[in-house]
Structures are given as structure tokens and as C-alpha cells.
Design a protein around this motif. Structure first.
Motif, PDB file in Angstrom:
ATOM      1  N   LEU A   1      25.418  25.910  -6.939  1.00 58.65           N
ATOM      2  CA  LEU A   1      24.231  26.662  -7.286  1.00 58.65           C
ATOM      3  C   LEU A   1      24.135  26.763  -8.803  1.00 58.65           C
ATOM      4  O   LEU A   1      25.125  27.050  -9.482  1.00 58.65           O
ATOM      5  CB  LEU A   1      24.318  28.072  -6.688  1.00 58.65           C
ATOM      6  CG  LEU A   1      23.136  29.002  -6.944  1.00 58.65           C
ATOM      7  CD1 LEU A   1      21.927  28.548  -6.146  1.00 58.65           C
ATOM      8  CD2 LEU A   1      23.504  30.436  -6.577  1.00 58.65           C
ATOM      9  N   TYR A   2      22.950  26.487  -9.337  1.00 59.48           N
ATOM     10  CA  TYR A   2      22.736  26.663 -10.766  1.00 59.48           C
ATOM     11  C   TYR A   2      22.433  28.134 -11.007  1.00 59.48           C
ATOM     12  O   TYR A   2      21.474  28.683 -10.454  1.00 59.48           O
ATOM     13  CB  TYR A   2      21.574  25.793 -11.243  1.00 59.48           C
ATOM     14  CG  TYR A   2      21.162  26.043 -12.677  1.00 59.48           C
ATOM     15  CD1 TYR A   2      21.907  25.520 -13.726  1.00 59.48           C
ATOM     16  CD2 TYR A   2      20.049  26.815 -12.971  1.00 59.48           C
ATOM     17  CE1 TYR A   2      21.545  25.757 -15.040  1.00 59.48           C
ATOM     18  CE2 TYR A   2      19.673  27.055 -14.280  1.00 59.48           C
ATOM     19  CZ  TYR A   2      20.424  26.524 -15.313  1.00 59.48           C
ATOM     20  OH  TYR A   2      20.062  26.768 -16.609  1.00 59.48           O
ATOM     21  N   ALA A   3      23.247  28.770 -11.823  1.00 61.19           N
ATOM     22  CA  ALA A   3      23.064  30.199 -12.051  1.00 61.19           C
ATOM     23  C   ALA A   3      23.424  30.553 -13.487  1.00 61.19           C
ATOM     24  O   ALA A   3      24.422  30.079 -14.022  1.00 61.19           O
ATOM     25  CB  ALA A   3      23.926  31.010 -11.084  1.00 61.19           C
ATOM     26  N   ILE A   4      22.609  31.369 -14.109  1.00 68.13           N
ATOM     27  CA  ILE A   4      22.830  31.901 -15.451  1.00 68.13           C
ATOM     28  C   ILE A   4      23.067  33.395 -15.309  1.00 68.13           C
ATOM     29  O   ILE A   4      22.238  34.107 -14.723  1.00 68.13           O
ATOM     30  CB  ILE A   4      21.615  31.637 -16.358  1.00 68.13           C
ATOM     31  CG1 ILE A   4      21.330  30.133 -16.453  1.00 68.13           C
ATOM     32  CG2 ILE A   4      21.840  32.222 -17.742  1.00 68.13           C
ATOM     33  CD1 ILE A   4      22.449  29.320 -17.031  1.00 68.13           C
ATOM     34  N   ARG A   5      24.169  33.868 -15.845  1.00 70.52           N
ATOM     35  CA  ARG A   5      24.570  35.247 -15.551  1.00 70.52           C
ATOM     36  C   ARG A   5      23.506  36.271 -15.910  1.00 70.52           C
ATOM     37  O   ARG A   5      23.313  37.256 -15.187  1.00 70.52           O
ATOM     38  CB  ARG A   5      25.878  35.579 -16.265  1.00 70.52           C
ATOM     39  CG  ARG A   5      25.816  35.590 -17.776  1.00 70.52           C
ATOM     40  CD  ARG A   5      27.136  36.034 -18.408  1.00 70.52           C
ATOM     41  NE  ARG A   5      27.076  36.031 -19.857  1.00 70.52           N
ATOM     42  CZ  ARG A   5      26.574  37.040 -20.588  1.00 70.52           C
ATOM     43  NH1 ARG A   5      26.131  38.128 -19.980  1.00 70.52           N
ATOM     44  NH2 ARG A   5      26.533  36.975 -21.901  1.00 70.52           N
ATOM     45  N   VAL A   6      22.766  36.059 -17.023  1.00 69.82           N
ATOM     46  CA  VAL A   6      21.787  37.053 -17.432  1.00 69.82           C
ATOM     47  C   VAL A   6      20.488  36.959 -16.631  1.00 69.82           C
ATOM     48  O   VAL A   6      19.638  37.846 -16.723  1.00 69.82           O
ATOM     49  CB  VAL A   6      21.464  36.933 -18.941  1.00 69.82           C
ATOM     50  CG1 VAL A   6      22.710  37.190 -19.770  1.00 69.82           C
ATOM     51  CG2 VAL A   6      20.857  35.581 -19.278  1.00 69.82           C
ATOM     52  N   ILE A   7      20.329  35.897 -15.846  1.00 65.84           N
ATOM     53  CA  ILE A   7      19.112  35.736 -15.046  1.00 65.84           C
ATOM     54  C   ILE A   7      19.402  35.974 -13.564  1.00 65.84           C
ATOM     55  O   ILE A   7      18.886  36.906 -12.963  1.00 65.84           O
ATOM     56  CB  ILE A   7      18.497  34.329 -15.236  1.00 65.84           C
ATOM     57  CG1 ILE A   7      18.143  34.106 -16.716  1.00 65.84           C
ATOM     58  CG2 ILE A   7      17.252  34.161 -14.359  1.00 65.84           C
ATOM     59  CD1 ILE A   7      17.603  32.727 -17.021  1.00 65.84           C
ATOM     60  N   ASN A   8      20.234  35.114 -12.976  1.00 66.94           N
ATOM     61  CA  ASN A   8      20.540  35.248 -11.549  1.00 66.94           C
ATOM     62  C   ASN A   8      22.043  35.284 -11.298  1.00 66.94           C
ATOM     63  O   ASN A   8      22.534  34.734 -10.317  1.00 66.94           O
ATOM     64  CB  ASN A   8      19.884  34.115 -10.751  1.00 66.94           C
ATOM     65  CG  ASN A   8      20.374  32.729 -11.143  1.00 66.94           C
ATOM     66  OD1 ASN A   8      20.694  32.488 -12.309  1.00 66.94           O
ATOM     67  ND2 ASN A   8      20.423  31.815 -10.188  1.00 66.94           N
ATOM     68  N   GLY A   9      22.744  35.953 -12.201  1.00 72.55           N
ATOM     69  CA  GLY A   9      24.193  36.083 -12.026  1.00 72.55           C
ATOM     70  C   GLY A   9      24.575  36.802 -10.761  1.00 72.55           C
ATOM     71  O   GLY A   9      25.691  36.625 -10.244  1.00 72.55           O
ATOM     72  N   PHE A  10      23.650  37.605 -10.216  1.00 68.47           N
ATOM     73  CA  PHE A  10      23.937  38.305  -8.962  1.00 68.47           C
ATOM     74  C   PHE A  10      24.158  37.326  -7.810  1.00 68.47           C
ATOM     75  O   PHE A  10      24.758  37.672  -6.796  1.00 68.47           O
ATOM     76  CB  PHE A  10      22.808  39.279  -8.617  1.00 68.47           C
ATOM     77  CG  PHE A  10      21.416  38.700  -8.719  1.00 68.47           C
ATOM     78  CD1 PHE A  10      20.911  37.847  -7.750  1.00 68.47           C
ATOM     79  CD2 PHE A  10      20.615  38.997  -9.811  1.00 68.47           C
ATOM     80  CE1 PHE A  10      19.642  37.315  -7.855  1.00 68.47           C
ATOM     81  CE2 PHE A  10      19.336  38.472  -9.926  1.00 68.47           C
ATOM     82  CZ  PHE A  10      18.839  37.618  -8.943  1.00 68.47           C
ATOM     83  N   ASP A  11      23.701  36.078  -7.975  1.00 63.50           N
ATOM     84  CA  ASP A  11      23.924  35.077  -6.934  1.00 63.50           C
ATOM     85  C   ASP A  11      25.401  34.748  -6.766  1.00 63.50           C
ATOM     86  O   ASP A  11      25.808  34.252  -5.717  1.00 63.50           O
ATOM     87  CB  ASP A  11      23.157  33.786  -7.258  1.00 63.50           C
ATOM     88  CG  ASP A  11      21.681  33.879  -6.896  1.00 63.50           C
ATOM     89  OD1 ASP A  11      21.342  34.688  -6.013  1.00 63.50           O
ATOM     90  OD2 ASP A  11      20.869  33.159  -7.498  1.00 63.50           O
ATOM     91  N   PHE A  12      26.208  34.968  -7.820  1.00 60.04           N
ATOM     92  CA  PHE A  12      27.644  34.716  -7.672  1.00 60.04           C
ATOM     93  C   PHE A  12      28.456  35.993  -7.926  1.00 60.04           C
ATOM     94  O   PHE A  12      29.634  35.952  -8.223  1.00 60.04           O
ATOM     95  CB  PHE A  12      28.108  33.577  -8.597  1.00 60.04           C
ATOM     96  CG  PHE A  12      27.862  33.774 -10.071  1.00 60.04           C
ATOM     97  CD1 PHE A  12      28.731  34.528 -10.850  1.00 60.04           C
ATOM     98  CD2 PHE A  12      26.774  33.191 -10.683  1.00 60.04           C
ATOM     99  CE1 PHE A  12      28.515  34.700 -12.197  1.00 60.04           C
ATOM    100  CE2 PHE A  12      26.551  33.353 -12.052  1.00 60.04           C
ATOM    101  CZ  PHE A  12      27.422  34.111 -12.801  1.00 60.04           C
ATOM    102  N   GLY A  13      27.799  37.152  -7.790  1.00 63.10           N
ATOM    103  CA  GLY A  13      28.520  38.414  -7.848  1.00 63.10           C
ATOM    104  C   GLY A  13      28.650  39.034  -9.217  1.00 63.10           C
ATOM    105  O   GLY A  13      29.379  40.027  -9.374  1.00 63.10           O
TER     106      GLY A  13
END
Length: 460
Positions: free
Chosen positions: A361-373
Motif C-alpha cells: 500500500l502506498y501511504a504517507i504518514r501525514v496523509i494516510n498514515g492511519f492505513d498502517f497504524g
């Protein structure tokens, strides 16, 4: 007047003329923070009245249509600009990384040529041994400043006027338009009528924050105008090369932290003193690492062979249309989420993106970091609130759902025609008629990665 006196006067005139032509130019670089080039008027912004000073400079100087950063993140962008080396070579190839000890930066290169080199504003580079700038107070270093930061130009004025016999290089590092977007006067635009990029989901929150972002771009534009006025006031404009850059793209989904054009394509406007040419637009492909070699050569120095950049002076002197055949890009995420790496290349028409971790999954902590906890300490972060409004709309709107999925999940390869599809919304990788172009770009990218000692050049 006696003949020998006349001869002396003529000789002195010739000497002064020669000295005037060979005097080293001053350099003033004004660097924005997280601004999309296409949101600047002279780059075709559909939202008007944002950048009158930059647009005026573009009309008087040189506008680069194909200037790129190698990695669309703050620290790697600045390291590339200041070292003339690409991220893998200088060592700063993830955000907040340290440049390799022993690397020479713009400071050492220009100090050697007699320049004093100063910086005011945002830093975001290390170590000091590589970047021993003279730090000038007056501009905030805090990119996350809440509200409109104060500015004091006294230090800048003292620096550029300190010694008229010594050339200077000054870098003004703005924090506009880095998030949070809450500076400037956003009432100049109506959120309901502004034009949004196609890669953003159209929600109330997106429109509100994008309007605030435009207000920050206007603040950056005002800094450009103030800097020009300061040069004119102190009779320095005639011998100062002025360079305006917008850094990497906005800190919004599919801009910064990607290899999409909205992230890696940078505004670059230059106005050079004589005898350099001005008043033209160039489509030549160039990258941030080319700027330092340009300054070195313009200052009368010899460009080191270990730099990745190539001087732009031939282009400036002769209005050349060719500089590089390709521009190359990379993205490495931090350790805070699932591993994600991107590599890309463009020939100016087509862009090939190689996603090295397509199963993740492409995830940036400040945007959708909730996707990886990831639990963000900033509960009201603007970009995350924007993205959450996207998720809400994606539950009932097909277009919003497609944009969210495009952001979170990427195929192995993506191919875009930048002329027909500048916002890269239509992946052409399955078009069999373009296989020759895909293979050419893929081979060029692999060769570049090998030369850069990028260990991720092998096929997935």
C-alpha cells in the motif's frame, strides 16, 4: 588636453570596460516550499492574480518549461540543489537524511571563487560541515509555522551590501506554501470558483485548503517582489543573477512524495546580467543538480567532474533547445510505513514510472498514515483532513473512489503522454503501439540506476 593625457584616459576607459565585462556576478536564489509549478501564472495557472511579480520576472528573463527535481521531497531537493549531485550520489535520498560527510556544497565551491555565501529562512539540510552557510536572520526556519510569519529584511540588506568588491551568493528559503495552509489573505479567491487539479477530489475541504494554499503562493510571490526591489534600491540588479524556484510540488496527495509531474516538475525563472541572453522560454530538459555547475562556471570556476549536474551556460548564451535527453526521478519512503520505492524517467513527452513495491500500500504518514497504524501527534493536520473528506466522498462517488484508489495503489509500470495528459490521469502502459517507447525509457532508466549505484534496478 595633451596627447599622452588623452591616451591615459582612453586606456583607463578600456580597462574599466574590460573589468565591467568580466566582473563576477552576484547570485540571488529565492526558493519556495511545496508549490506546484502549474499554480504559478506564467506556467499556466487558471487561478489568476497569484504571482504578478514572478510573472513579470518571467517576461523579462528565462522561463524553464522542463526543470525537474530528482526527488520531490524537501531535504533531497535542497541537497541536490546545493551539491550539484543527485540524491543517491550525495546520500540524501530519503527525507530528513544526512548528506554524505566530505561532500562539497555551493558554499565551498563559491567560497573558493571569492564569494560569501549566505542563507536565510528554512534549512532542512545537514550536516553543517557540508553546508557551512552564513546564516542570516530575518526569515523563519519553521516550515510548520502557524499563521503568517514575520519577516525582517535588515539582515539580507546588510549581507548584500557588506562589501561591494566581493561577490555574494544569497539563498532566501521561504516556508510558503508548506502546510499548514493558514497564512496570507485567502479572501482574494472564491473557494467555490477556483479551478482544482484533476488529481484532487473536489470536496468542500479540498477547496478551502487549496484556496489557503493559493494565498501562501501569493506571499512567496511578494517575497520575490521585495527581493527585486531591494536589488534595485541598492544598485545591484545590473550585476546579479536572480533565480526563482518553487522547490517540489505541493504537500497534497499525488504531488510531493511521488514521481508524478505535479511533484517533480519545478518552476524555474532566471534573469541574468549581461552578456547573457534573457527574454526567452526554453523547453530544454534540466534538473536541479544543473544549477550549481551553472553558478560555478558563471563565477569563472571549473566544474568538478564528480558533479551530476551540467552547466546551463551554453543554453543561456546561445538559446540552445537541448541540454539533457532524459530527466530521472526517484522516491524512497521513510521507515514509518510499508516499503515503497518509485523510479521514473521522462524524455519530455513520455513519462515512465516504475513502482518497485506494487504489492504494498502506498501511504504517507501525514496523509494516510492511519492505513498502517500511524498515530499523528497533529490531530488537525490540514492535508489529512483533506484526505478524510476524499474517503467520505469515495463512499458514494465513482470519480472520488477512482482518485483515492489511484493514490493508494499503483501498478508495476505507468506510462503517460505529458503533452496530451499533463496531469497523468490516463495510464498508457497497456497500449501495444507504445511498446518501443516503453522499452527505450525502461532501458534508459535501468542504465541510469546502475550508474547511480541504485541497487533497485533489477526487475520485480
Amino acid at each position: 588636453m595633451k596627447k599622452h593625457q588623452l591616451n591615459i584616459i582612453i586606456l583607463l576607459f578600456i580597462c574599466f570596460k574590460v573589468i565591467g565585462q568580466t566582473k563576477q556576478p552576484n547570485f540571488l536564489i529565492i526558493l519556495g516550499d511545496d508549490i506546484n509549478a502549474k499554480d504559478i501564472g506564467c506556467y499556466g495557472s487558471e487561478n489568476k492574480n497569484t504571482t504578478p511579480n514572478i510573472d513579470k520576472l518571467a517576461n523579462e528573463g528565462i522561463l524553464f518549461k522542463n526543470m525537474f527535481v530528482s526527488e520531490a521531497i524537501c531535504a533531497p531537493t535542497r541537497a541536490e540543489l546545493f551539491t550539484g549531485m543527485t540524491p543517491n550520489k550525495n546520500g540524501c535520498n530519503i527525507n530528513h537524511a544526512t548528506t554524505k560527510q566530505g561532500t562539497l556544497s555551493i558554499v565551498q565551491h563559491l567560497n573558493k571563487l571569492g564569494y560569501r555565501v549566505g542563507l536565510t529562512g528554512k534549512m532542512h539540510f545537514r550536516p553543517t560541515s557540508v553546508y557551512p552557510f552564513e546564516i542570516i536572520e530575518g526569515f523563519t526556519k519553521n516550515a510548520n509555522y502557524d499563521g503568517t510569519p514575520p519577516e525582517n529584511w535588515d539582515g539580507v540588506s546588510e549581507f548584500i551590501n557588506r562589501d561591494k568588491n566581493q561577490p555574494f551568493c544569497l539563498i532566501i528559503c521561504s516556508v510558503h506554501a508548506h502546510a499548514p495552509w493558514n497564512a496570507g489573505d485567502s479572501s482574494l479567491w472564491d473557494p467555490n470558483t477556483i479551478v482544482l487539479p484533476k488529481h484532487l477530489v473536489d470536496t468542500k475541504e479540498t477547496r478551502e485548503y487549496f484556496t489557503e494554499y493559493l494565498a501562501e503562493i501569493k506571499l512567496f510571490d511578494e517575497q520575490v517582489g521585495n527581493a527585486r526591489n531591494l536589488l534595485k534600491k541598492n544598485n545591484l540588479e545590473a550585476n546579479t543573477a536572480l533565480i526563482v524556484l518553487d522547490e517540489n510540488g505541493a504537500g497534497m496527495p499525488s504531488g510531493k512524495w511521488t514521481t508524478y509531474d505535479i511533484g517533480v516538475r519545478s518552476a524555474c525563472i532566471m534573469k541574468w546580467p549581461k552578456p547573457f541572453n534573457n527574454k526567452f522560454v526554453t523547453n530544454a530538459i534540466a534538473q536541479y543538480c544543473d544549477i550549481l555547475p551553472t553558478l560555478i562556471e558563471a563565477a569563472g570556476g571549473e566544474v568538478s567532474s564528480n558533479l551530476d549536474g551540467k552547466s546551463l551556460l551554453p543554453l543561456l548564451k546561445e538559446n540552445n533547445t537541448k541540454h539533457r535527453k532524459y530527466a530521472y526521478f526517484l522516491y524512497n519512503n521513510t521507515k514509518e510505513g510499508p516499503e515503497y520505492k518509485m523510479r521514473a524517467v521522462t524524455d519530455g513527452t513520455f513519462k515512465l514510472i516504475w513502482n518497485k513495491s506494487p504489492d504494498n500500500l502506498y501511504a504517507i504518514r501525514v496523509i494516510n498514515g492511519f492505513d498502517f497504524g500511524y498515530v499523528d501527534k497533529m490531530e488537525d493536520r490540514h492535508v489529512r483532513k483533506m484526505y478524510l473528506s476524499w474517503l467520505a466522498k469515495a463512499g458514494y462517488d465513482k470519480n472520488a473512489s477512482e482518485i483515492v484508489q489511484r493514490y493508494r495503489k499503483h501498478p508495476d509500470f505507468e506510462l503517460y503522454n505529458l503533452n496530451d495528459d499533463p496531469e497523468e490521469m490516463h495510464n498508457l502502459i497497456d497500449n501495444q503501439e507504445l511498446n518501443t517507447i516503453v522499452n527505450e525509457l525502461k532501458n534508459a532508466l535501468i542504465s541510469h540506476m546502475k550508474a547511480q549505484e541504485d541497487r533497485f534496478y533489477t526487475v520485480n
